[in-house]
Structure formats: C-alpha cells, structure tokens
Design a protein around this motif. Structure first.
Motif, PDB file in Angstrom:
ATOM      1  N   ASN A   1     -27.952  65.247 -46.058  1.00 18.22           N
ATOM      2  CA  ASN A   1     -28.797  66.321 -46.572  1.00 18.22           C
ATOM      3  C   ASN A   1     -29.364  66.034 -47.954  1.00 18.22           C
ATOM      4  O   ASN A   1     -30.528  66.295 -48.231  1.00 18.22           O
TER       5      ASN A   1
ATOM      6  N   GLU B   1     -32.193  63.649 -47.841  1.00 16.56           N
ATOM      7  CA  GLU B   1     -33.391  64.329 -47.326  1.00 16.56           C
ATOM      8  C   GLU B   1     -34.040  65.193 -48.407  1.00 16.56           C
ATOM      9  O   GLU B   1     -35.260  65.165 -48.577  1.00 16.56           O
ATOM     10  N   ASP B   2     -33.203  65.939 -49.120  1.00 16.62           N
ATOM     11  CA  ASP B   2     -33.734  66.783 -50.195  1.00 16.62           C
ATOM     12  C   ASP B   2     -34.439  65.953 -51.255  1.00 16.62           C
ATOM     13  O   ASP B   2     -35.491  66.327 -51.756  1.00 16.62           O
TER      14      ASP B   2
ATOM     15  N   ALA C   1     -37.752  64.981 -50.019  1.00 15.76           N
ATOM     16  CA  ALA C   1     -38.666  66.125 -50.016  1.00 15.76           C
ATOM     17  C   ALA C   1     -39.167  66.422 -51.416  1.00 15.76           C
ATOM     18  O   ALA C   1     -40.312  66.803 -51.617  1.00 15.76           O
ATOM     19  N   GLN C   2     -38.300  66.226 -52.409  1.00 11.14           N
ATOM     20  CA  GLN C   2     -38.718  66.487 -53.789  1.00 11.14           C
ATOM     21  C   GLN C   2     -39.333  65.266 -54.446  1.00 11.14           C
ATOM     22  O   GLN C   2     -39.567  65.251 -55.640  1.00 11.14           O
ATOM     23  N   LYS C   3     -39.549  64.252 -53.663  1.00  8.85           N
ATOM     24  CA  LYS C   3     -40.182  63.024 -54.135  1.00  8.85           C
ATOM     25  C   LYS C   3     -39.490  62.428 -55.356  1.00  8.85           C
ATOM     26  O   LYS C   3     -40.131  62.087 -56.348  1.00  8.85           O
TER      27      LYS C   3
ATOM     28  N   LYS D   1     -36.594  56.113 -42.177  1.00  7.36           N
ATOM     29  CA  LYS D   1     -37.792  55.294 -42.344  1.00  7.36           C
ATOM     30  C   LYS D   1     -39.038  56.159 -42.283  1.00  7.36           C
ATOM     31  O   LYS D   1     -39.928  56.031 -43.118  1.00  7.36           O
ATOM     32  N   ARG D   2     -39.081  57.056 -41.260  1.00  8.72           N
ATOM     33  CA  ARG D   2     -40.273  57.870 -41.107  1.00  8.72           C
ATOM     34  C   ARG D   2     -40.469  58.761 -42.327  1.00  8.72           C
ATOM     35  O   ARG D   2     -41.556  58.856 -42.877  1.00  8.72           O
ATOM     36  N   GLU D   3     -39.380  59.400 -42.771  1.00 10.84           N
ATOM     37  CA  GLU D   3     -39.507  60.288 -43.927  1.00 10.84           C
ATOM     38  C   GLU D   3     -40.001  59.525 -45.151  1.00 10.84           C
ATOM     39  O   GLU D   3     -40.846  60.009 -45.895  1.00 10.84           O
TER      40      GLU D   3
END
Lengths: 601, 484
Positions: free
Chosen positions: A392, A395-396, A399-401, A430-432
């Motif tokens: 997680n 991922e976060d 998302a927050q670059k 990879k996709r993210e």
C-alpha cells in the motif's frame, strides 16, 4: 595532511606515497616551469593524493580547468594536460593546441598525462586531428586504488557495476586486478584468496595470470595481508537498497559524500560574526571534509544515529568543563599549560559545533513521518513480512508522485526479499510506474531487471527466508547504543555481505555451503605460494588482516559493520576495505537508470 | 600538517608566485575584494574557527592548498582583465555542464562519446608508413610493429598501451583467436580495438555470425556503434541478434533522441512491430497511442487558447504543452480542461480511462485532484457518488475517504465540504484526528456522542467558540445524556 592513513593496521600512507612519487617523477620529466590543465573530474580524487604544495615544489605555477578555446596566458615552459582517456576531452585538447599562438616566444611545450591509463583510441584520435606530434610526453598515471582513510580504498569508478552487469564490459575488473597487483607490490603477496561471485572469479583469475606473466613481480616483502576476500555486489543486492542508519551512512544518504567531502545547507552553520559577504551566505553550501583525521568524527561516524546524540552531549559537557578550567588556573605555570591546550580545545569545539549542526539537520529528516513510514516498509520486507503482494505504501507514494528513485528502491527491495516478485505483482508495479512517470522508464525497468534487482520469481520458490535464517540477517533484539552484533547498522538487518565476511573468518564457509549455493556466482578459494622465508609465524593473540574487496560498490553502513568486527575483542580479524566505488542506494540506482532528457518543466 | 600550511602561507606571500595579479588597475574595487578574499581564505589556514563565508561560490569550502582551490587561484591571476575572467569562467562552467560526470573514465563505455566520426579505416592501421617524418620513432620501437607477436602477446602488449599492428592476422581463424584472447583479458580498450579491426577486415555477415556466439564481444561492438552513432550498422546488427532484453529495447531507446514530435510518433509506430516481449509491446503500443493523442489535444487546445473563446483557458492559462507528458499527467490535464466532454472525444477523461485501462483508484485520485484544484465541489461529490440498481445513492471512495479529505484540504476546501467527507472516514480514530485537525466540530461532537464519551466531549467544549451553535449542540447532548 595524511596522518589518518597510517592510523590503521596497514599503513596506507605507503600507497599514497607511491602515488606521489610517480607524480613527482612525471613532473620532473617536463623540465622547467609548468601549468597543469585539469579534467575537472580528476581534481577530487587527485586531492586525496597530493596537495598543491607538492605540485608547486615541482615548478607548477599555474593550474587551469580544461575548456575549449585558447589556453590562458601563462609564462611557463610546459603545458600539461591531466585527463581521463575520453574522446570528447581529446577534442577540447585539440582545440586548445590548435589555437596556441605559434608566434609567441618562447614556445610552450605540451604534454599529456592519461589517468588511469593511456588509450590507443585517444592517441589515434589526436593523430587524426594532426596534433599528436605536438605532445612531447604522453604518459599514464595508474590511479587505481585511492586511499580514502586508514582502512579504506576506492577506485571511484562510478559505473563499474553497470558496466559489468548491463554492458558486459569488465574493464573495471581489469583495473581492480591491477590495483591489487600494486597493493601486493607494496604490502606483499596475499597468501589466501577467497571469493564469491562471477566478477570475483574473474578478478582472481586475472591476478593469478598477471603474477604468472610477470615473474619479476615476485617480491620479497613480508606479507601484511593474510587474506583477500573478493565479493561481487550482485551476491548481496539487498544491502545497498536499505536506508543506512549509521551517522556517516545517513550523511551520505541525505547529502552525498564525494571524495570524503560533503556539502551541507548553510543555514545551520551561520557565522558568529557578521561578515561583509554575510548576505549571500545562505546560497553557498558549507563544505566539510569527513575522515578519521577528525577525532570526534572517527568516534561517531560508525555509530547508529540514535546513539550519536548522547555522545555529542557528553562531549559538549567535557569541553565546557575544560574551558571552565581557566578560572581555576592560578599560577603562571597553570595558565601556561591551559594556553598550550587551547588550540586543541578550540579545534574540538568547532568540530563539535559542526557535528551538532549536522546531527540536527539529519534529525529533522529522520523524525519526519515519511522517513518513518519508508523505514517501516523496508524493515517489514527485510524481516520477510508481506513481500509477496502489492504494498500500500508504495502505491501511495506512486500516486503522490514521490521521486521515482525512491519507488524503484522500495520495489527492488521487495523483489530481492522475495527472490523476485510474482508476475502479477511485478506487472502491477510496472504499469503504475510507467503510467505515472512516463513510458520511457521502461528502459530503466529493464536495466533493473537485467541487474537482478527487479525481476519475476522464476523458480517459483522464495529462497530469501532460508538465507535470512541461516545467515541471521534479521535480529529482533538489536542494541543501537551498545551493539553486540553488526545488525545495529540497519537497526535490525545485518548486511549479508558482511555476514559472509564474518562467517568466513569463523567458523569458515564450509558451514554455509547450502546458502552459498543459493547466492549467485561461484565461491572459491585460491592460494598464492610464498617463499619459505616469508611465511608468517603468527604471534599468539595477533589478529589476522583481511582485505575485503567489494566489486561493484560498498556502502558506509557495510564499512561500519566491518569496522565493528575489527574492534571486537575476541574477533581475531582486522579488516581493510577496498571497492570500485562508495555507493548508497540512490547513487547506485541512479547509475543504473537510463539517462533521459529532463522534462520540459 | 602544520608544515604544509606554513609552506602554503609562505607561497602566497612570496612575491614570485603572487596569488593575485590584476592588470586592470582601474577596477580598484574588485581588486580590493579579491585580495580581501585571499586574505580571508588565508586566515582560514591560521584559524579554523574563522568564517569562510568569503570564499568563492563554485569552489567554496575547498581547503586552501587543495588542487581545485589552487586551480581557481592560479587561473584567475593569469587573465588580463576582470571582464575577461568573468566571461571565461562563465563559459567554462557552461561547458562543464556538458561533460558527463562519470569518474570511471577509462572504461569502454565512456571512451567514445558524442558525434565523433572516427575514420575507422585509419584506426589502428599503425604501420610504419603512417608515421610522419617528425614523428619518427627510435629504432627500438620499430620492433613493436614488425615482430611476429602471437595473438596472446599482442593482446598483452596492447593492454600495456603499446601500439601493435594487427594486419598480420589475415586468416579468419587468426582473427578469431585474437578476439577471444582480447575478451579473455577483460580489457574493454583492447577488445574494442580488435573489434574495429575485425569490422574493417571481415565481411559483415561473417562478423555478425561469429559475434552471435561471442556475446561479450557483441556487447562491446553494440556499445561502440551506439557511441559513434553508426545507426545503420547498429540496426542491422540488432535485427540479426535479438538475444537479450537490453538489446531489444535499444531501438526503442532511439526515440529519445528525436525532438520533433511527429517524427517521434512515426518512429514509435515503427517500434510496435518489433519482436519485443508481450508486456513490453503493450507498453510501447500505449506510449505510441498516448503521444498520438497528445498531438491531437495539443493542436486543438493551442488553437482554443489563442482564440481566447474558451473560458477555462482564459481563466487558467496553460503552463506548458502536454506533449511527452506521462499518462497520469495527461489525465490530470484532461480532467482539468476537458472534464465535461463526452466519451467520444479524444481529450475526454473517460475516453483516456478506457483506452489505457486506467485503474479506478488512479482515476479517482487524479480526477479528484483536478476538480478540487478548480474548486468544483459538485464534481467532487458526483465523482464519489454511486447509484445502485434500485436508484439509491451511496458515497464510495476507492482510495479511502481519509485520502479524499487530504486532497480536498490541500486545495483549501471550505469546512462544510470537508466535514461531509471526514464524516465518512470509517476508522473512528482517524476520523477524530482528521476532524480535530481541520476543525470539523460537528463531526467531532457527533463522534464523541456516538462513543458516549462524556469526558472528551466536555473537554472539547473549550475548542469551540463560546456562544456558537456547536457549543449549544454539546450542551444539549450532555444534558440529554443526563436525562437518560
């Protein structure tokens, strides 16, 4: 300037001295006054070998940095270019030489010193430009292993790992072998060679061959090193990915140490008095040299950062007590004694002030929420928790670059701690990454895959738990203040590479055969015969000396762990460390990333 | 150490090697400054405690006497005028920026850089005849070219930097033995030299065939061709030897060197057909599709913006072009400027979401950030509202409502908007924390009420304004409980 080099078990001043001698000899070949034109990237490493005073003694009157155009005016007899053998530098030199005023008198003579070696291609290139004949001396200066500290040598070859593993270019290994030959010429043949990894095998082979091919190299020096341990970086990909938690390691992680120097934000180093230039001060980084010549630094650099604060405050008390002494000095003799100690005390005080400021800077970061979250995830992975699913926090961060390199470090760490990621998990990451940071990063992802850092789990089996348990890589009861195990350098994780060194010394690698087979590359042992007169008869209680050579880079935390082993009372082994480059996770991954053009904004 | 320092000091004071000699007499001020700096940096040697704030920018902090420091000093003393020095320094610094910062200069990968055009036929053809008269070597060195060295000896000599003629190796077998020797020596400098010789003297098909079974040598040649920019030969070679990931992607990598977007698009289109791995192909296909979209959107929006007709572009002028931006950035852009467009248009967010199979989470996150930035709270509400088949509406956030609150708060959402979502945070503790942090009094009060926590509720009374509706609410709840 180099007293700290002789403080260790092996006197590395000799190596530095050899470097200086070679430099002097070259300078003396070019009789008369001279100017040196420097390839800028060489000044850092050269600074560790010689100061300007040495050059000055050999009639170096001017120094310039290499740049295109006409060379500056200077009334000297010789112009010497100190350069790496790179073709684009040859172009600049050509430009310099062609623009030289032929009419001037007296004419200036040109010379080239290639570091670390002459290159056929560069000379050919100069020849095609029609300037090769302008150079009277074309020589090489083999600056292979540079002494950084009493127990530390580095080749400062940044791309060695990338070249070996991504480009199949093993030139840096050839230089490592040459550097080891130089060391043996100075400190005697090393009787025992151990190694683990493909590159280690190559280096050992080259050393043995070089010895055979130059029978003259058989020297009669009593061997100082007992053992050489060659370790491939790819045997332990995990350690550099984790955040180092020693004082020196954190300075490097956060600010980056270059050739023993660090540049720090100036705000915490505000001048006590207001100077004229005070206004522009905050824009200029504060630059400090970090090595064991500074007593306080030598004491705290290898400690876990959580143990640094108490040492600093203890020191502060001692120093203020020492300054208080002056009130008790009554007699002239006492005052005289106090005054004689004053310079030492002042140096100690400024050293303490500097390190207090650095510790404050680091603390601001280590106490931040994000640092804590990041460390928590790292530690979970290393202790084997949830390494097989999408994380997680990662991922976060995507998302927050957050900076891409941070993401890559974490994902690689997870992959290494799981002997590769499940295909589904890997594809997801990879996709993210590609969608958020840009598709062109597929090149970097492929580089990481090729280096073994980020890969699908192919065998279907996760070997990491076995490796972790057998080598005791994760220690739950870590003592940061008074450590009893090397795991203190990562607050729980014991660096795999150093564990291998530790187990080699006692009880020997035979005890971990199974695990060694799980790690990449062969492991081996070689012996180099010594003439009978030179065979060592060990005094009772005398420590063995082992040279650990990290091929592909070493972190400050690993160095700290080896120093900790050297200092253990019943350790029995002292370590000297050599490497192709001092690295941390960020600088290491950066060297593996594709160079992409900067985004337009 | 102290001796060395004394030396330095003496050096800088002695007149022969003056640290600063300024011919430009007029500029007294700068002269004064310079010498002041010099004196100041000298004081550094004597007294460590002194401020070193007067040292110069680029080299600041270098200890006096270090090499880089000295370069600065001696260089500045030799230029004739202050202006001249400044401009030369500037020029210098800009040209350094172009240098790669690698330290490991000597290895192969850095040996060749840039657009050099090595005349390969001349390279290594170091027969005696090539030496111009003034370069004539002493007799002893002729031996190097004429002697009959074995392949092994030749490689050893080359490793030591001696020039060797390779012309003697005429048969294919000899040449291959030479190559294998060079590879066994691990010295990239020599391997490349031999490869250049083979490339010049062997037919291409034969060279490629032999390299296929010599991967190390193949990598060196690929690297060399990359550095020297021999595109055609490189691509031929790559087409023949698809053996590892990095080589496969080498061609894709080329797109980075293409500045023109149209050409870049065309090039990417050409890459799609190449035999990459399945995942790589789909990523490259996406890359192509994205760039194609961006070109269309860019043309359209630039037109809209210059025409000045569209309100959104007038109110929020674009900061940069959308070309070559990552997918998520493009999605943000489209949520910002084209949110209401129908799915049929290329620039609509829903179309992007569909085409690139953007996961729900990512989509909501990006759309939320874009709409919140525009303070379009109704859009935010709609985004998080789902209808079930009975027509009931329900609030749902795939990213978790705590993240929704964070994003809204960052965009200065009013408390009324914020508290609606704070209320939806499931974890009680997180909800209380967020509500307290962002002063959503109602949520705090209701949560304590539900928890039946009188003590906390009473304590919270001091956080709300006296005489406010919130205070009344607290009081009424407290009284209520008493009655119960």
């Amino acid at each position: 300037m180099a007293a700290h080099l002789s403080s260790g078990r092996v006197n590395l001043t000799a190596l530095r001295e050899a470097g200086r001698r070679e430099l002097r000899e070259f300078l003396d070949k070019c009789a008369g006054s001279k100017a040196i034109v420097w390839d800028e990237d060489l000044t850092g490493p050269f600074g560790l070998i010689a100061q300007y005073s040495l050059l000055k003694e050999h009639e170096v009157e001017k120094m310039f940095t290499l740049k295109p155009g006409r060379l500056p005016q200077a009334d000297v007899k010789n112009i010497i270019f100190f350069v790496r053998p790179k073709l684009e530098l040859m172009d600049i030199i050509t430009d310099n030489v062609l623009r030289e005023d032929r009419g001037r008198s007296p004419q200036r003579d040109f010379h080239i010193l290639f570091v670390p070696r002459r290159s056929l291609l560069c000379e050919q290139w100069l020849k095609e430009q029609g300037v090769l004949g302008s150079f009277i001396h074309r020589e090489q200066y083999s600056l292979d292993l540079i002494p950084f500290d009493g127990d530390l040598l580095s080749m400062e070859s940044e791309s060695a790992f990338k070249e070996c593993y991504l480009e199949s270019d093993q030139t840096s290994l050839y230089h490592a072998a040459k550097g080891l030959m130089t060391l043996q010429a100075l400190y005697g043949t090393i009787p025992q060679i151990f190694g683990k990894g493909e590159c280690a095998r190559h280096v050992a082979n080259m050393m043995i061959r070089m010895k055979r091919e130059f029978p003259g190299s058989q020297n009669s020096i009593f061997p100082i090193f007992d053992t050489l341990l060659l370790l491939d970086r790819n045997v332990d990909l995990l350690t550099p990915l984790a955040t180092q938690l020693t004082y020196e390691g954190l300075i490097d992680e956060i600010y980056g140490i270059q050739n023993t120097y660090v540049k720090l934000p100036p705000e915490k180093f505000a001048p006590k008095k207001q100077g004229e230039g005070g206004k522009d001060l905050p824009t200029e980084p504060k630059k400090l040299q970090l090595n064991s010549a500074e007593e306080l630094y030598a004491e705290i650099r290898d400690k876990n950062f959580n143990a640094v604060g108490s040492v600093l405050s203890k020191k502060a008390k001692i120093i203020s007590a020492a300054f208080e002494e002056r009130h008790h000095a009554k007699t002239v003799g006492e005052i005289k004694q106090f005054v004689s100690q004053l310079p030492h005390m002042q140096a100690a005080r400024s050293s303490l002030a500097n390190h207090t400021s650095i510790a404050e800077l680091i603390k601001d970061i280590t106490t931040s929420e994000d640092f804590f979250d990041n460390l928590t995830v790292e530690q979970e992975f290393m202790s084997g928790i949830d390494t097989d699913k999408v994380n997680n926090y990662i991922e976060d961060c995507i998302a927050q670059k957050h900076p891409l390199i941070k993401i890559l470090r974490l994902v690689s760490l997870q992959s290494v701690c799981n002997s590769g990621l499940k295909q589904k998990v890997l594809d997801h990451y990879k996709r993210e990454i590609l969608q958020t940071y840009g598709y062109e990063h597929i090149l970097t992802l492929n580089n990481l895959e090729k280096a073994g850092l980020l890969k699908p789990q192919t065998s279907g089996r996760n070997n990491y738990p076995t490796i972790r348990k057998t080598l005791r890589l994760w220690m739950d009861d870590v003592n940061e203040q008074n450590p009893n195990d090397i795991s203190y350098v990562y607050s729980g994780y014991a660096p795999l590479s150093v564990r291998l060194a530790q187990l080699l010394a006692r009880p020997g690698w035979r005890s971990i055969e199974e695990v060694l087979k799980m790690l990449p590359g062969p492991h081996f042992e070689e012996r180099q015969q010594l003439p009978t007169g030179l065979q060592k008869k060990r005094q009772h209680g005398e420590n063995r000396v082992t040279l650990v050579f990290f091929l592909g880079g070493v972190t400050y935390a690993e160095i700290a762990a080896l120093r900790f082993l050297s200092q253990m009372e019943d350790g029995g082994t002292e370590y000297v460390i050599a490497t192709t480059k001092l690295i941390n996770g960020t600088s290491w991954l950066k060297s593996l990333m594709e160079k992409l053009e900067p985004a337009p904004f | 150490m102290s001796r060395a320092r004394a030396d330095e000091e003496e050096y800088w004071h002695s007149s022969k090697f003056r640290a600063f000699t300024f011919d430009d007499e007029d500029d007294e001020l700068s002269q004064l400054k310079e010498s002041k700096r010099a004196v100041n940096s000298l004081r550094d040697i004597v007294d460590d405690d002194d401020d070193d704030d007067l040292e110069r920018v680029s080299w600041s902090g270098e200890p006096v006497g270090s090499i880089s420091w000295s370069i600065k000093e001696t260089a500045s003393s030799s230029t004739s005028s202050l202006e001249g020095r400044d401009s030369s320094l500037q020029k210098g610094s800009s040209s350094y920026a172009a240098f790669p910062k690698q330290v490991s200069s000597y290895s192969l990968s850095s040996l060749f850089k840039g657009e050099l055009c090595l005349s390969l036929s001349a390279l290594l053809d170091t027969g005696v005849k090539n030496y111009t008269p003034e370069l004539r070597r002493p007799k002893a060195e002729y031996k190097d070219y004429s002697s009959d060295w074995s392949p092994k000896d030749t490689v050893r000599r080359m490793q030591r930097g001696k020039v060797c003629s390779l012309e003697r190796f005429r048969s294919l077998q000899d040449k291959l033995v030479l190559l294998d020797e060079a590879v066994a020596g691990h010295d990239g400098n020599v391997i490349t030299a031999v490869l250049i010789f083979l490339k010049r003297t062997l037919r291409r098909e034969i060279l490629f065939r032999e390299l296929e079974v010599r991967q190390v040598a193949l990598c060196h040649l690929i690297h060399f061709l990359k550095e020297t920019g021999e595109q055609k030969l490189l691509l031929d070679l790559l087409r023949l030897c698809f053996f590892s990931l990095s080589v496969q992607l080498s061609q894709y990598r080329e797109h980075l060197n293409i500045q023109d977007v149209e050409k870049r698009r065309e090039f990417l289109k050409g890459c799609i057909g190449l035999p990459f791995s399945v995942e790589d192909t789909s990523h490259i296909q996406d890359h192509y599709t994205l760039l194609e979209r961006q070109i269309i959107i860019e043309a359209n929006d630039r037109h809209l913006e210059t025409a000045g007709q569209s309100e959104i572009f007038r109110k929020y002028p674009r900061k940069a072009s959308i070309l070559n931006m990552p997918l998520v950035t493009t999605l943000f852009y489209s949520c910002f400027y084209h949110y209401t467009e129908a799915e049929g248009t290329f620039s609509s967010p829903t179309n992007l979401k569909k085409t690139f199979k953007i996961p729900d989470k990512q989509y909501v996150l990006t759309a939320l950030a874009a709409r919140a930035k525009l303070r379009a709270w109704d859009d935010v509400d709609a985004l998080l509202t789902t209808k079930n088949w009975l027509g009931y509406t329900k609030k749902k956030a795939p990213i978790g409502f705590h993240r929704v609150v964070e994003i809204l708060q960052r965009n200065n959402a009013p408390v009324q908007v914020l508290q609606e979502y704070v209320r939806l945070v499931e974890d009680v503790e997180t909800r209380l924390n967020l509500a307290t942090k962002y002063k959503c009094h109602d949520v705090v009060i209701e949560t304590y009420r539900d928890l039946k926590d009188r003590i906390q509720l009473t304590a919270y009374k001091c956080k709300v304004e006296r005489g406010s509706a919130e205070e009344d609410k607290i009081n009424s709840i407290l009284n209520n409980t008493v009655r119960n």
